[in-house]
Scaffold this active site. Structure first.
Site, PDB file in Angstrom:
ATOM      1  N   ASP A 119       0.839  -1.194   0.000  1.00  0.00           N
ATOM      2  CA  ASP A 119       0.000   0.000   0.000  1.00  0.00           C
ATOM      3  C   ASP A 119       0.877   1.248   0.000  1.00  0.00           C
ATOM      4  OD1 ASP A 119       0.802   0.470   2.583  1.00  0.00           O
ATOM      5  OD2 ASP A 119      -1.165   0.285   3.484  1.00  0.00           O
ATOM      6  N   ASN A 127      -4.321  13.141   0.440  1.00  0.00           N
ATOM      7  CA  ASN A 127      -5.690  13.648   0.441  1.00  0.00           C
ATOM      8  C   ASN A 127      -5.828  14.914   1.285  1.00  0.00           C
ATOM      9  OD1 ASN A 127      -6.836  11.664  -1.224  1.00  0.00           O
ATOM     10  ND2 ASN A 127      -7.071  10.242   0.489  1.00  0.00           N
ATOM     11  N   ASP A 136      -6.681  10.522  -5.804  1.00  0.00           N
ATOM     12  CA  ASP A 136      -7.099   9.589  -6.863  1.00  0.00           C
ATOM     13  C   ASP A 136      -6.033   9.495  -7.955  1.00  0.00           C
ATOM     14  OD1 ASP A 136      -9.441   9.156  -5.520  1.00  0.00           O
ATOM     15  OD2 ASP A 136     -10.652  10.487  -6.777  1.00  0.00           O
ATOM     16  N   GLU A 162      -5.939   2.402  -0.509  1.00  0.00           N
ATOM     17  CA  GLU A 162      -4.627   2.572  -1.129  1.00  0.00           C
ATOM     18  C   GLU A 162      -3.832   1.271  -1.137  1.00  0.00           C
ATOM     19  OE1 GLU A 162      -3.994   3.630   3.261  1.00  0.00           O
ATOM     20  OE2 GLU A 162      -5.602   3.636   1.777  1.00  0.00           O
TER      21      GLU A 162
END
Length: 247
Positions: A119, A127, A136, A162
């Site tokens: 991840d 974010n 994104d 993620e």
């Protein structure tokens, strides 16, 4: 009297021949009419057969069209149900099914098989500091980079958020570690820039957990072991690969 009889006989003969000729003509006309009716019936029958063939052919074409469209729709629906719309990778739902199939093939053919869970490090900061659209974009960039560095014997999935997953066949443990490290290094070359400040950028990295197939292992156990190794990679500093300790 003989002459009279001969005249009468000749007269009746002419009458008989005339009647015969008329009758013959009538029979010929009737035969012509019958032949005409037969031809018309044959033509009508041929026309009906042609129309029937056309109708059947059109029906078959329409049926084939609907079958093809249904198959396409089924494929599209299946793809939507099993893929992630953001990264265009297989989703978590598909991970277990496909991984289990690959695992069974590996056991049957006595192949080495591994699962890699990874991840993106500190993804929440992307974010929070850059916005969700940039978050994104990070996911799409990572998915694209992993696809570019994945071999034909490996499959990639977006496991959730993620977190990503890779299943792969390999020859030696060193091979699968080198494969995972190649992906790690490729991701580490990525960076994201802030929308309104091109000087503000942040490097992207990922932590990896690797689990190798053992006897009697199923996909759920393999995921659990890979996820455990991923947790170790995070606690040991991130942007690194850890192998499940119980391989």
């Amino acid at each position: 009297q003989s002459d009279e009889r001969e005249k009468v006989r000749s007269k009746y003969k002419v009458m008989f021949d005339t009647d015969q000729a008329l009758l013959k003509n009538q029979l010929l006309e009737q035969n012509k009419e019958l032949d005409k009716v037969s031809l018309e019936n044959a033509a009508q029958k041929q026309k009906l057969q042609t129309m029937l063939i056309i109708i059947i052919s059109l029906s078959v074409i329409v049926l084939i069209f609907f079958i093809i469209r249904q198959l396409k729709n089924s494929k599209v629906l299946n793809r939507l149900a099993n893929s992630d719309s953001l990264t265009d990778l297989a989703n978590r739902r598909y991970t277990f099914t496909h991984a289990e199939n690959m695992l069974l093939i590996a056991k049957k053919n006595d192949q080495r098989f591994a699962m890699i869970m990874f991840d993106i490090d500190h993804f929440k900061r992307f974010n929070d500091d850059f916005g969700h659209q940039k978050g994104d974009e990070v996911l799409r960039l990572v998915a694209k980079k992993v696809r570019e560095n994945t071999t034909e014997t490996a499959n990639i999935y977006r496991y959730g958020g993620e977190e990503f997953c890779i299943t792969a066949y390999f020859d030696t443990i060193n091979d699968i570690i080198a494969f995972a490290d190649c992906i790690r290094l490729a991701i580490a070359k990525l960076a994201i820039r802030k929308k309104h400040d091109i000087t503000a950028k942040r490097a992207i990295s990922a932590s990896f957990g690797l689990a190798i197939l053992r006897p009697f292992t199923n996909s759920s156990v393999l995921v659990e072991r890979a996820d455990r190794a991923l947790y170790i990679a995070k606690t040991h500093g991130r942007n690194r690969i850890e192998i499940a300790p119980d391989i």
